[in-house]
Design a protein around this motif. Structure first.
Motif, PDB file in Angstrom:
ATOM      1  N   GLN A  63      -5.471 -14.811  -0.426  1.00  0.00           N
ATOM      2  CA  GLN A  63      -6.565 -14.146  -1.120  1.00  0.00           C
ATOM      3  C   GLN A  63      -6.081 -12.817  -1.686  1.00  0.00           C
ATOM      4  OE1 GLN A  63      -9.163 -14.617   2.490  1.00  0.00           O
ATOM      5  NE2 GLN A  63     -10.718 -15.038   0.965  1.00  0.00           N
ATOM      6  N   THR A  64      -6.751 -12.382  -2.735  1.00  0.00           N
ATOM      7  CA  THR A  64      -6.409 -11.091  -3.310  1.00  0.00           C
ATOM      8  C   THR A  64      -6.922  -9.989  -2.395  1.00  0.00           C
ATOM      9  OG1 THR A  64      -6.554 -11.972  -5.543  1.00  0.00           O
ATOM     10  CG2 THR A  64      -6.678  -9.580  -5.300  1.00  0.00           C
ATOM     11  N   ILE A  65      -6.044  -9.102  -1.999  1.00  0.00           N
ATOM     12  CA  ILE A  65      -6.402  -8.005  -1.094  1.00  0.00           C
ATOM     13  C   ILE A  65      -6.077  -6.684  -1.759  1.00  0.00           C
ATOM     14  CG2 ILE A  65      -4.171  -8.194   0.085  1.00  0.00           C
ATOM     15  CD1 ILE A  65      -5.552  -7.218   2.620  1.00  0.00           C
ATOM     16  N   ASN A  66      -6.943  -5.719  -1.569  1.00  0.00           N
ATOM     17  CA  ASN A  66      -6.765  -4.423  -2.216  1.00  0.00           C
ATOM     18  C   ASN A  66      -5.928  -3.459  -1.380  1.00  0.00           C
ATOM     19  OD1 ASN A  66      -7.523  -2.774  -4.558  1.00  0.00           O
ATOM     20  ND2 ASN A  66      -8.526  -1.476  -3.049  1.00  0.00           N
ATOM     21  N   ALA A  67      -5.525  -3.873  -0.187  1.00  0.00           N
ATOM     22  CA  ALA A  67      -4.737  -3.002   0.682  1.00  0.00           C
ATOM     23  C   ALA A  67      -3.328  -2.820   0.131  1.00  0.00           C
ATOM     24  CB  ALA A  67      -4.676  -3.587   2.089  1.00  0.00           C
ATOM     25  N   PRO A  68      -2.754  -1.632   0.287  1.00  0.00           N
ATOM     26  CA  PRO A  68      -1.372  -1.417  -0.161  1.00  0.00           C
ATOM     27  C   PRO A  68      -0.379  -2.107   0.760  1.00  0.00           C
ATOM     28  CG  PRO A  68      -2.179   0.520   0.978  1.00  0.00           C
ATOM     29  CD  PRO A  68      -3.355  -0.412   0.860  1.00  0.00           C
ATOM     30  N   LEU A  69       0.831  -2.284   0.267  1.00  0.00           N
ATOM     31  CA  LEU A  69       1.899  -2.869   1.057  1.00  0.00           C
ATOM     32  C   LEU A  69       2.729  -1.740   1.658  1.00  0.00           C
ATOM     33  CD1 LEU A  69       2.448  -5.914   1.438  1.00  0.00           C
ATOM     34  CD2 LEU A  69       4.419  -5.639  -0.050  1.00  0.00           C
ATOM     35  N   VAL A  70       3.038  -1.877   2.949  1.00  0.00           N
ATOM     36  CA  VAL A  70       3.742  -0.826   3.678  1.00  0.00           C
ATOM     37  C   VAL A  70       5.115  -1.326   4.105  1.00  0.00           C
ATOM     38  CG1 VAL A  70       3.665   0.721   5.670  1.00  0.00           C
ATOM     39  CG2 VAL A  70       1.541   0.075   4.519  1.00  0.00           C
TER      40      VAL A  70
END
Length: 345
Positions: A63-70
């Motif tokens: 799913q499309t998630i708005n969280a950044p990648l860390v």
């Protein structure tokens, strides 16, 4: 029959296109050597991987998630990147951590480490009776200082804080970016906490690798029902009332007691932008109090000029600064923190 086949194929193709894979290679910025076992994750979720021996990773999200990648690795500065930048398999270079752990900065710190640690645990893990079920395994890696001039206590860590949460059944790796407890000492001389400010990134993993214990499932369900995550998902679905939330309006933001009960359609307008994005507008700019099945209470206030924010398919609202929270929403801590992908099929 042919029409049914076409529909099924179209649905299948859409499902394939819906999943997205992000990839890249992580190198040491000074030596250009690949870094293996680097943790790469979507902030606040259970979605994460580690790099292979060549420093490469592939991380998928259905799913499309708005969280950044860390991108996090002990001994190096944590990087937070927009997931869109990983569509072309880029090279990511991590800078070595240069913090001098032996450096002494503060001269007005007259608090013992034990005293500062007590405050940190209470405000970071939470004041819940279940906080005793949370253990920080690398507490020695956290540094504290208290400034008498600023009446503020700070916490710092050069590697992720590892929390074993036996209440919810998660291991949480938390990259602490900022932590401050601001105190106030009135004329009476009694010290009390004025506000707590903290921020960071986190990744969750199951304590039980095979079967999740029944008590974990029960506790997660209980916490979820009064969480901001559930509220946002219910708001996007126009189902706040059906899911046990009651809304009340206040005359202004300073008023503590709500005046009267209202409905979702009277204070919010929701509009589906696409399959993964719902736009929400405040129809009333005053304080909105939320009650969970007549138990806990929270409140929210719009914090932008256009009174608009968005909710993605995970239930994450953004921009993060678009709303101010208080009450149960504002007091939630690690002990009650669920991953953003919790309860998604």
């Amino acid at each position: 029959m042919n029409n049914k086949l076409v529909i099924l194929i179209a649905f299948f193709v859409h499902s394939i296109g819906f999943a997205q894979t992000y990839s890249g290679t992580v190198l040491d910025a000074k030596t250009n050597q690949p870094l293996p076992s680097v943790t790469v994750y979507f902030d606040g979720t259970t979605i994460g991987v580690i790099t292979d021996l060549d420093g490469m990773f592939n991380i998928a999200s259905k799913q499309t998630i708005n969280a950044p990648l860390v991108i996090s690795y002990i001994g190096y500065k944590t990087q937070v990147v927009a997931k869109e930048s990983l569509l072309n398999n880029p090279i990511i270079k991590l800078q070595p951590q240069t913090t001098n752990l032996d450096e002494v900065i503060v001269t007005d710190d007259d608090w013992s480490r034990e005293k500062k640690l007590r405050y940190f645990k209470r405000e970071f893990l939470g004041r819940s009776i279940y906080s005793k079920d949370c253990k920080i395994t690398n507490i020695d890696k956290i540094r504290f200082r208290y400034s008498k001039v600023d009446q503020t206590m700070y916490a710092m860590a050069d590697e992720p804080i590892i929390i074993i949460n036996k209440y919810l059944g998660y291991k949480v790796e938390y990259n602490l970016i900022d932590f401050e407890i601001i105190f106030e000492i009135p004329a009476s001389g009694f010290t009390y906490i004025n506000k707590v400010l903290y921020s960071g990134t986190s990744v969750f993993s199951e304590l039980s690798k095979k079967n999740i214990k029944k008590r974990y499932i029960k506790n997660r369900s209980f916490v979820y029902k009064t969480s901001l995550l559930y509220f946002m998902r219910s708001l996007a679905d126009n189902s706040l009332k059906e899911n046990g939330f009651r809304l009340f309006k206040c005359e202004d933001e300073k008023q503590s007691k709500p005046l009267f009960e209202t409905t979702q359609s009277e204070v919010f307008n929701t509009k589906i932008i696409d399959i993964d994005k719902t736009q929400v507008s405040f129809l009333d700019t005053k304080k909105i109090v939320v009650s969970f099945e007549n138990l806990d209470q929270a409140f929210l206030l719009p914090n932008t000029t256009d009174n608009v924010f968005y909710i993605d398919s995970f239930g994450i609202h953004y921009p993060i600064e678009s709303i101010l929270f208080g009450g149960a929403f504002g007091q939630s801590r690690i002990v009650n923190m669920l991953p953003s992908d919790y309860n998604l099929e």
